[in-house]
Motif scaffolding. Structure first.
Motif, PDB file in Angstrom:
ATOM      1  N   THR A  47      76.409  64.122  39.064  1.00 60.21           N
ATOM      2  CA  THR A  47      77.512  63.389  39.686  1.00 60.21           C
ATOM      3  C   THR A  47      77.397  61.890  39.429  1.00 60.21           C
ATOM      4  O   THR A  47      78.250  61.123  39.861  1.00 60.21           O
ATOM      5  N   THR A  48      76.335  61.477  38.714  1.00 61.22           N
ATOM      6  CA  THR A  48      76.172  60.079  38.338  1.00 61.22           C
ATOM      7  C   THR A  48      76.462  59.944  36.842  1.00 61.22           C
ATOM      8  O   THR A  48      76.446  60.934  36.109  1.00 61.22           O
ATOM      9  N   PRO A  49      76.741  58.718  36.368  1.00 65.16           N
ATOM     10  CA  PRO A  49      77.115  58.541  34.957  1.00 65.16           C
ATOM     11  C   PRO A  49      76.080  59.079  33.965  1.00 65.16           C
ATOM     12  O   PRO A  49      74.874  59.078  34.235  1.00 65.16           O
ATOM     13  N   ASN A  50      76.579  59.521  32.822  1.00 63.67           N
ATOM     14  CA  ASN A  50      75.729  59.911  31.702  1.00 63.67           C
ATOM     15  C   ASN A  50      75.228  58.662  30.987  1.00 63.67           C
ATOM     16  O   ASN A  50      75.704  57.553  31.237  1.00 63.67           O
ATOM     17  N   ILE A  51      74.326  58.846  30.059  1.00 63.50           N
ATOM     18  CA  ILE A  51      73.835  57.716  29.265  1.00 63.50           C
ATOM     19  C   ILE A  51      75.003  57.048  28.550  1.00 63.50           C
ATOM     20  O   ILE A  51      75.955  57.700  28.135  1.00 63.50           O
ATOM     21  N   GLY A  55      78.147  52.274  35.014  1.00 62.91           N
ATOM     22  CA  GLY A  55      77.686  52.806  36.287  1.00 62.91           C
ATOM     23  C   GLY A  55      76.204  53.096  36.223  1.00 62.91           C
ATOM     24  O   GLY A  55      75.547  52.903  35.198  1.00 62.91           O
ATOM     25  N   ARG A  56      75.661  53.553  37.343  1.00 60.37           N
ATOM     26  CA  ARG A  56      74.222  53.817  37.440  1.00 60.37           C
ATOM     27  C   ARG A  56      73.966  55.321  37.433  1.00 60.37           C
ATOM     28  O   ARG A  56      74.370  56.031  38.347  1.00 60.37           O
ATOM     29  N   GLY A  57      73.296  55.792  36.365  1.00 60.81           N
ATOM     30  CA  GLY A  57      72.897  57.189  36.281  1.00 60.81           C
ATOM     31  C   GLY A  57      71.504  57.366  36.856  1.00 60.81           C
ATOM     32  O   GLY A  57      70.654  56.480  36.727  1.00 60.81           O
ATOM     33  N   TYR A  58      71.269  58.495  37.501  1.00 58.48           N
ATOM     34  CA  TYR A  58      69.968  58.764  38.129  1.00 58.48           C
ATOM     35  C   TYR A  58      69.264  59.928  37.443  1.00 58.48           C
ATOM     36  O   TYR A  58      69.860  60.977  37.207  1.00 58.48           O
ATOM     37  N   TRP A  59      67.954  59.722  37.174  1.00 57.31           N
ATOM     38  CA  TRP A  59      67.116  60.656  36.429  1.00 57.31           C
ATOM     39  C   TRP A  59      65.816  60.845  37.196  1.00 57.31           C
ATOM     40  O   TRP A  59      65.113  59.876  37.479  1.00 57.31           O
ATOM     41  N   GLU A 116      65.070  56.391  52.622  1.00 59.96           N
ATOM     42  CA  GLU A 116      65.896  55.237  52.273  1.00 59.96           C
ATOM     43  C   GLU A 116      66.468  55.301  50.858  1.00 59.96           C
ATOM     44  O   GLU A 116      67.218  54.420  50.459  1.00 59.96           O
ATOM     45  N   LEU A 117      66.108  56.341  50.116  1.00 55.84           N
ATOM     46  CA  LEU A 117      66.631  56.467  48.753  1.00 55.84           C
ATOM     47  C   LEU A 117      68.111  56.815  48.819  1.00 55.84           C
ATOM     48  O   LEU A 117      68.523  57.741  49.518  1.00 55.84           O
ATOM     49  N   SER A 118      68.917  56.041  48.100  1.00 54.05           N
ATOM     50  CA  SER A 118      70.356  56.315  48.065  1.00 54.05           C
ATOM     51  C   SER A 118      70.855  56.162  46.635  1.00 54.05           C
ATOM     52  O   SER A 118      70.239  55.496  45.811  1.00 54.05           O
ATOM     53  N   ILE A 119      71.961  56.799  46.364  1.00 57.05           N
ATOM     54  CA  ILE A 119      72.595  56.712  45.057  1.00 57.05           C
ATOM     55  C   ILE A 119      73.518  55.502  45.086  1.00 57.05           C
ATOM     56  O   ILE A 119      74.557  55.525  45.749  1.00 57.05           O
ATOM     57  N   ASP A 120      73.112  54.433  44.419  1.00 56.49           N
ATOM     58  CA  ASP A 120      73.893  53.192  44.395  1.00 56.49           C
ATOM     59  C   ASP A 120      74.840  53.189  43.211  1.00 56.49           C
ATOM     60  O   ASP A 120      74.573  53.800  42.178  1.00 56.49           O
ATOM     61  N   ARG A 121      75.896  52.460  43.342  1.00 59.78           N
ATOM     62  CA  ARG A 121      76.890  52.323  42.270  1.00 59.78           C
ATOM     63  C   ARG A 121      76.693  50.996  41.545  1.00 59.78           C
ATOM     64  O   ARG A 121      76.078  50.074  42.058  1.00 59.78           O
ATOM     65  N   SER A 122      77.237  50.910  40.354  1.00 60.53           N
ATOM     66  CA  SER A 122      77.162  49.690  39.556  1.00 60.53           C
ATOM     67  C   SER A 122      78.329  49.669  38.585  1.00 60.53           C
ATOM     68  O   SER A 122      78.825  50.720  38.178  1.00 60.53           O
ATOM     69  N   ASP A 123      78.748  48.482  38.185  1.00 60.23           N
ATOM     70  CA  ASP A 123      79.753  48.354  37.135  1.00 60.23           C
ATOM     71  C   ASP A 123      79.112  48.280  35.757  1.00 60.23           C
ATOM     72  O   ASP A 123      79.755  48.508  34.743  1.00 60.23           O
ATOM     73  N   VAL A 143      61.404  53.661  42.019  1.00 61.24           N
ATOM     74  CA  VAL A 143      62.691  53.594  41.319  1.00 61.24           C
ATOM     75  C   VAL A 143      62.569  52.527  40.234  1.00 61.24           C
ATOM     76  O   VAL A 143      62.317  51.362  40.524  1.00 61.24           O
ATOM     77  N   VAL A 144      62.713  52.944  38.978  1.00 59.02           N
ATOM     78  CA  VAL A 144      62.639  52.054  37.825  1.00 59.02           C
ATOM     79  C   VAL A 144      64.054  51.913  37.270  1.00 59.02           C
ATOM     80  O   VAL A 144      64.674  52.916  36.914  1.00 59.02           O
ATOM     81  N   THR A 145      64.555  50.683  37.216  1.00 62.89           N
ATOM     82  CA  THR A 145      65.940  50.464  36.794  1.00 62.89           C
ATOM     83  C   THR A 145      65.979  49.723  35.461  1.00 62.89           C
ATOM     84  O   THR A 145      65.217  48.777  35.237  1.00 62.89           O
TER      85      THR A 145
END
Length: 154
Positions: A47-51, A55-59, A116-123, A143-145
């Motif tokens: 449900t998060t963006p692909n590579i 947006g921010r994809g989660y792996w 406290e882990l949440s799925i954050d959004r990004s542009d 969490v490594v961004t």
């Protein structure tokens, strides 16, 4: 940046990661539902963006999985904060179904309690790699961004 298809492989040369990637599914827990845990691979929350997408994809990947035996693809992920502190650059390479490579540069790491882990959004086109820490306790998440810095066509 646009719809780029699913990732099939992830590499993080600085820490020796080279793993398959697969989409995670929702599992029914009876009174609730949750994402399945990745087994011997890095798992993408679909449900998060692909590579390559905005947006921010989660792996997610296991630091280790001594009880369930689901592997340790992110065993060395905790080395990344120290590498960044030393001024080293850390890159994450994803490959998609068409053998196109997406290069991400790590710019931030943080540790949060599991609650406290949440799925954050990004542009921006970002990825977040997540593993349970510390070893043998697993009540926090590293969490490594990283941000997309390049694309290499096959």
């Amino acid at each position: 940046v646009g719809s780029q298809g699913r990732a099939t492989r992830i590499q993080i040369p600085a820490i020796g990661v080279d793993s398959d990637v697969r989409e995670l599914r929702v599992v029914n827990l009876g009174t609730s539902a949750a994402w399945e845990t990745p087994n011997q691979a890095v798992g993408h929350i679909p449900t998060t963006p692909n590579i390559g997408e905005a947006g921010r994809g989660y792996w997610f990947g296991h630091l280790e999985s001594p009880i369930r035996g689901e592997g340790n693809v992110f065993l060395n992920l905790p080395q990344i904060p120290d590498l960044l502190k030393k001024g080293e650059e850390v890159y994450v390479i994803f490959t998609n179904e068409d053998d196109i490579e997406y290069l991400y540069k790590v710019f931030n790491t943080t540790v949060v309690h599991q609650s406290e882990l949440s799925i954050d959004r990004s542009d921006s086109p970002l990825i977040s790699l997540v593993a349970c820490v510390p070893r043998l306790v697993y009540d926090h998440r590293l969490v490594v961004t990283a941000e997309l810095v390049g694309i290499k066509q096959a």
